[in-house]
Design a protein around this motif. Structure first.
Motif, short mmCIF file in Angstrom:
data_model
loop_
_atom_site.label_atom_id
_atom_site.label_comp_id
_atom_site.label_asym_id
_atom_site.label_seq_id
_atom_site.Cartn_x
_atom_site.Cartn_y
_atom_site.Cartn_z
N SER A 106 0.83 -1.20 0.00
CA SER A 106 0.00 0.00 0.00
C SER A 106 0.86 1.26 0.00
N GLU A 107 0.22 2.36 -0.34
CA GLU A 107 0.91 3.65 -0.26
C GLU A 107 1.36 3.92 1.17
N ALA A 108 0.59 3.46 2.15
CA ALA A 108 0.96 3.69 3.55
C ALA A 108 2.25 2.95 3.91
N VAL A 109 2.41 1.72 3.43
CA VAL A 109 3.64 0.98 3.68
C VAL A 109 4.82 1.67 3.00
N MET A 110 4.63 2.11 1.76
CA MET A 110 5.72 2.80 1.06
C MET A 110 6.09 4.09 1.77
N GLU A 111 5.10 4.80 2.30
CA GLU A 111 5.40 6.05 3.02
C GLU A 111 6.21 5.75 4.28
N ALA A 112 5.84 4.68 5.00
CA ALA A 112 6.60 4.32 6.20
C ALA A 112 8.04 3.98 5.85
N GLN A 113 8.23 3.31 4.73
CA GLN A 113 9.58 2.88 4.35
C GLN A 113 10.45 4.04 3.86
N SER A 114 9.82 5.14 3.52
CA SER A 114 10.61 6.31 3.12
C SER A 114 10.65 7.37 4.21
N SER A 115 10.35 6.97 5.44
CA SER A 115 10.27 7.92 6.55
C SER A 115 11.64 8.31 7.08
N GLU A 116 11.64 9.23 8.04
CA GLU A 116 12.88 9.71 8.66
C GLU A 116 13.61 8.62 9.44
N LEU A 117 12.95 7.51 9.69
CA LEU A 117 13.65 6.41 10.38
C LEU A 117 14.81 5.86 9.55
N THR A 118 14.83 6.18 8.26
CA THR A 118 15.98 5.76 7.45
C THR A 118 17.27 6.40 7.96
N ASN A 119 17.16 7.48 8.73
CA ASN A 119 18.34 8.18 9.25
C ASN A 119 18.87 7.58 10.55
N LYS A 120 18.13 6.68 11.17
CA LYS A 120 18.40 6.32 12.56
C LYS A 120 19.08 4.97 12.71
N TYR A 121 20.23 4.98 13.40
CA TYR A 121 20.86 3.73 13.84
C TYR A 121 20.19 3.28 15.13
N ALA A 122 19.91 2.00 15.24
CA ALA A 122 19.25 1.48 16.44
C ALA A 122 19.75 0.09 16.76
N GLU A 123 21.08 -0.06 16.78
CA GLU A 123 21.65 -1.37 17.09
C GLU A 123 21.20 -1.84 18.47
N GLY A 124 20.82 -3.10 18.53
CA GLY A 124 20.30 -3.66 19.76
C GLY A 124 18.80 -3.90 19.63
N TYR A 125 18.11 -3.93 20.77
CA TYR A 125 16.69 -4.20 20.79
C TYR A 125 15.98 -3.16 21.66
N PRO A 126 14.66 -3.04 21.54
CA PRO A 126 13.95 -2.00 22.30
C PRO A 126 14.30 -2.01 23.78
N GLY A 127 14.69 -0.84 24.29
CA GLY A 127 15.09 -0.70 25.68
C GLY A 127 16.53 -1.06 25.94
N GLU A 128 17.20 -1.62 24.93
CA GLU A 128 18.60 -2.05 25.10
C GLU A 128 19.40 -1.70 23.86
N ARG A 129 19.36 -0.43 23.47
CA ARG A 129 20.06 0.03 22.27
C ARG A 129 21.48 0.46 22.62
N TYR A 130 22.33 0.45 21.61
CA TYR A 130 23.70 0.90 21.78
C TYR A 130 23.86 2.38 21.44
N TYR A 131 22.79 3.01 20.97
CA TYR A 131 22.81 4.44 20.66
C TYR A 131 21.66 5.12 21.38
N GLY A 132 21.82 6.43 21.60
CA GLY A 132 20.73 7.21 22.15
C GLY A 132 19.75 7.63 21.07
N GLY A 133 18.68 8.30 21.51
CA GLY A 133 17.70 8.83 20.58
C GLY A 133 16.84 7.78 19.92
N CYS A 134 16.62 6.66 20.60
CA CYS A 134 15.90 5.54 19.98
C CYS A 134 14.48 5.36 20.50
#
Length: 415
Positions: free
Chosen positions: A38-66
């Protein structure tokens, strides 16, 4: 006009993107592993999250701002858990192949044994083909479908497993048109003291909708793609019991990959929400009904289907009995010229090269997304047959192209 910002920076890429959008609008996608999100899925995939590193898992990331990356991943996990009913879900794999890699890394040592279906009989590269990492790192032996029926020989598989004594048995396939009996494959794995990995890459959506039996709660591990019949963000998924959760998570990160592609995880989450809607079950059932209608009409034209039909989203045509001098590549190229995009495919007992095999594989997920019903799929089967009869005849190809133009206009994809 779309892609205005890209066009300002890079006209060549903007032209290619415009061309791809037009190609998808104006052709029929019948590669069984493809779909239209859907267009909604494509919009999510082109979101600003493409800029974010988030190594690890929720609550246990190796970077801030997650904090928002955590929120997205948690939602994706919650929705996947609801869709498939698994105890533990990892939504980070970049692809179905990397999901398989995660299971292998978690549970096997180099040189351990894998028993999986041969690629020419409907298996997948990541199940142990010698050109793939799995075939290079592990000892692999492969089973086959019964050449007379096209079905998995479950009793033969059990005997094979007991003799070979693999460490893991792989089920789930990329070109198998019948429902998989995961219970019987689990029994074969149990008889050999092996793990069972069920790869549902092609049928994730069919399983989620309940139109195919689920291996969740049966197999030790379930992997899949998230962009085929489930129509979510492109990538992979692993599901397992809680007892394996830590091993699987460690194998995915840092074992098999670094930071997750959080924009794709967002696309997964959006697609999973769409799949939880009541309309999705109707879509999945229609996908199977369309494949059955497609296969039945091809058989009416005298073409041979591997296993004599289909229970899922694809049909596999063996051209040798009816058109012994025509290859799958001949048909693939003729159909693409007419606007129908499917792929040449090996068939059980293949006598030609994998690059120019004896069969074609055709799927209905993307057609169904466009709104095709059984009647429309029967017309597509008529088109396919015309090209099979004369794949190099320009007049035939042009006539089929006219019919494809009418169908793509009637079942429009994007505005």
């Amino acid at each position: 006009m779309r892609y205005e910002r890209i066009r300002e920076v890079d006209p060549a890429i903007a032209d290619a993107l415009d061309g791809e959008r037009a190609r998808q609008n104006d052709t029929l996608a019948m590669i069984a592993s493809e779909n239209h999100v859907s267009e909604a899925v494509m919009e999510a995939q082109s979101s600003e999250l493409t800029n974010k590193y988030a190594e690890g898992y929720p609550g246990e990331r190796y970077y801030g701002g997650c904090e928002y990356a955590d929120a997205v991943e948690r939602v994706a996990i919650e929705r996947a858990t609801e869709l498939w009913g698994a105890d533990h879900v990892n939504v980070q794999p970049h692809s179905g192949s990397q999901a398989n890699m995660g299971v292998y890394l978690a549970m096997l040592e180099p040189g351990d044994k894998i028993l999986s279906l041969d690629l020419t009989h409907g298996g997948h590269l990541s199940h142990g083909h010698p050109a793939n990492f799995a075939g290079q790192v592990y000892e692999v032996e492969q089973y086959e479908v019964d050449p007379a029926t096209g079905y998995v020989d479950y009793e033969g598989l059990r005997k094979h497993a007991e003799q070979y004594e693999p460490d893991i048995v792989v089920s789930g396939y990329s070109a198998y048109p019948r429902e998989v009996d995961f219970e019987r494959i689990q029994a074969a794995a149990d008889a050999a003291g092996a793990y069972h990995l069920a790869d549902i890459a092609h049928i994730t959506g069919l399983v989620a909708a309940g139109v195919h039996e689920s291996p969740v709660g049966v197999a030790d591990f379930v992997t899949g793609s998230t962009h085929k019949t489930i129509r979510a963000g492109r990538g992979g998924i692993i599901m397992c019991d809680d007892e394996y959760a830590d091993d699987i998570d460690s194998a995915v990160f840092p074992g098999a990959q670094g930071g997750p592609l959080m924009h794709n995880v967002a696309g997964k989450a959006v697609g999973f929400k769409e799949a939880l809607e009541p309309e999705f079950e109707a879509y999945a059932r229609q996908t199977v009904d369309n494949a059955v209608a497609l296969g039945d009409r091809l058989q009416e034209h005298g073409l041979d289907l591997v296993s004599g039909g289909t229970d899922n989203h694809l049909v596999l045509v063996d051209l040798r009995p009816s058109h012994p001098d025509t290859t799958g590549k001949d048909v693939e190229e003729g159909l693409e010229a007419a606007g129908i995009v499917l792929n040449a495919n090996t068939v059980p007992g293949e006598t030609r090269s994998a690059f120019n095999p004896s069969g074609i594989r055709a799927g209905t997920p993307a057609l169904t997304t466009r709104g095709f019903d059984e009647d429309a799929c029967r017309e597509v089967a008529d088109c396919i047959y015309e090209v099979v009869e004369a794949p190099h005849d320009e007049d035939v190809v042009e006539g089929v192209a006219d019919r494809v133009d009418r169908l793509t206009d009637e079942f429009a994809l994007y505005d």
